[in-house]
Design a protein around this motif. Structure first.
Motif, short mmCIF file in Angstrom:
data_model
loop_
_atom_site.label_atom_id
_atom_site.label_comp_id
_atom_site.label_asym_id
_atom_site.label_seq_id
_atom_site.Cartn_x
_atom_site.Cartn_y
_atom_site.Cartn_z
N ALA A 112 -10.68 -2.19 -21.86
CA ALA A 112 -10.26 -2.81 -20.60
C ALA A 112 -9.24 -1.93 -19.89
O ALA A 112 -8.70 -0.98 -20.46
N TRP A 126 -8.98 -6.24 -16.74
CA TRP A 126 -10.39 -6.29 -16.37
C TRP A 126 -11.20 -5.31 -17.20
O TRP A 126 -10.68 -4.38 -17.80
N THR A 127 -12.50 -5.57 -17.20
CA THR A 127 -13.47 -4.70 -17.86
C THR A 127 -14.65 -4.50 -16.91
O THR A 127 -14.73 -5.19 -15.89
N ASP A 162 -20.11 -7.24 -18.55
CA ASP A 162 -20.17 -8.70 -18.58
C ASP A 162 -19.92 -9.26 -19.98
O ASP A 162 -19.22 -10.26 -20.14
N TYR A 210 -16.29 -9.00 -20.87
CA TYR A 210 -15.50 -9.99 -20.14
C TYR A 210 -15.51 -11.32 -20.88
O TYR A 210 -14.46 -11.97 -21.03
N ARG A 254 -12.24 -13.27 -22.35
CA ARG A 254 -11.94 -14.68 -22.06
C ARG A 254 -11.65 -15.45 -23.35
O ARG A 254 -10.77 -16.31 -23.37
N GLU A 313 -8.84 -17.01 -14.31
CA GLU A 313 -10.07 -16.28 -14.58
C GLU A 313 -10.74 -15.89 -13.26
O GLU A 313 -10.83 -16.70 -12.34
N LYS A 321 -14.84 -9.75 -13.33
CA LYS A 321 -14.73 -9.51 -14.77
C LYS A 321 -13.26 -9.28 -15.14
O LYS A 321 -12.91 -8.36 -15.87
#
Length: 112
Positions: free
Chosen positions: A12, A28-29, A32, A35, A39, A63, A68
């Motif tokens: 990230a 962020w990354t 998908d 991500y 989370r 979020e 992402k």
């Protein structure tokens, strides 16, 4: 499922700054699947524990799935912030680097 321990810096990116006495860290990354892992594993409780020496007012996470990204607000983490604080980093610019040093368990197939 096999897992691997990695630093957030390996999967990230992050940026941080100040909002008065509060710090703001965006994480962020570009993937998908990563991500979804972020989370699950980078919770407000884990971020608060990671910054326990600085954060005195709790952590809120927002979020942003379309980006992402996760955004963390660390309440009362800057000792008054800006001009009020005597800390070297009164504006929280280095906190993103600190968060990227957190280790997390991720599925081995997603590990770099």
């Amino acid at each position: 499922m096999a897992t691997k321990k990695v630093l957030l810096a390996e999967i990230a990116s992050a940026r941080s700054g100040d909002k008065g006495a509060d710090a703001n860290i965006g994480l962020w990354t570009h993937d998908d699947r990563l991500y979804e892992v972020l989370r699950d594993v980078v919770t407000p409780a884990r971020v608060e524990a990671h910054f326990a020496a600085l954060c005195r007012g709790g952590v809120i996470r927002y979020e942003l799935p379309n980006l992402k990204a996760l955004n963390f607000i660390l309440h009362d983490a800057l000792d008054g912030g800006g001009a009020a604080s005597l800390r070297t980093d009164a504006q929280g610019k280095t906190l993103s680097l600190g968060l990227l040093q957190m280790s997390v368990e991720i599925p081995a197939e997603l590990a770099p």
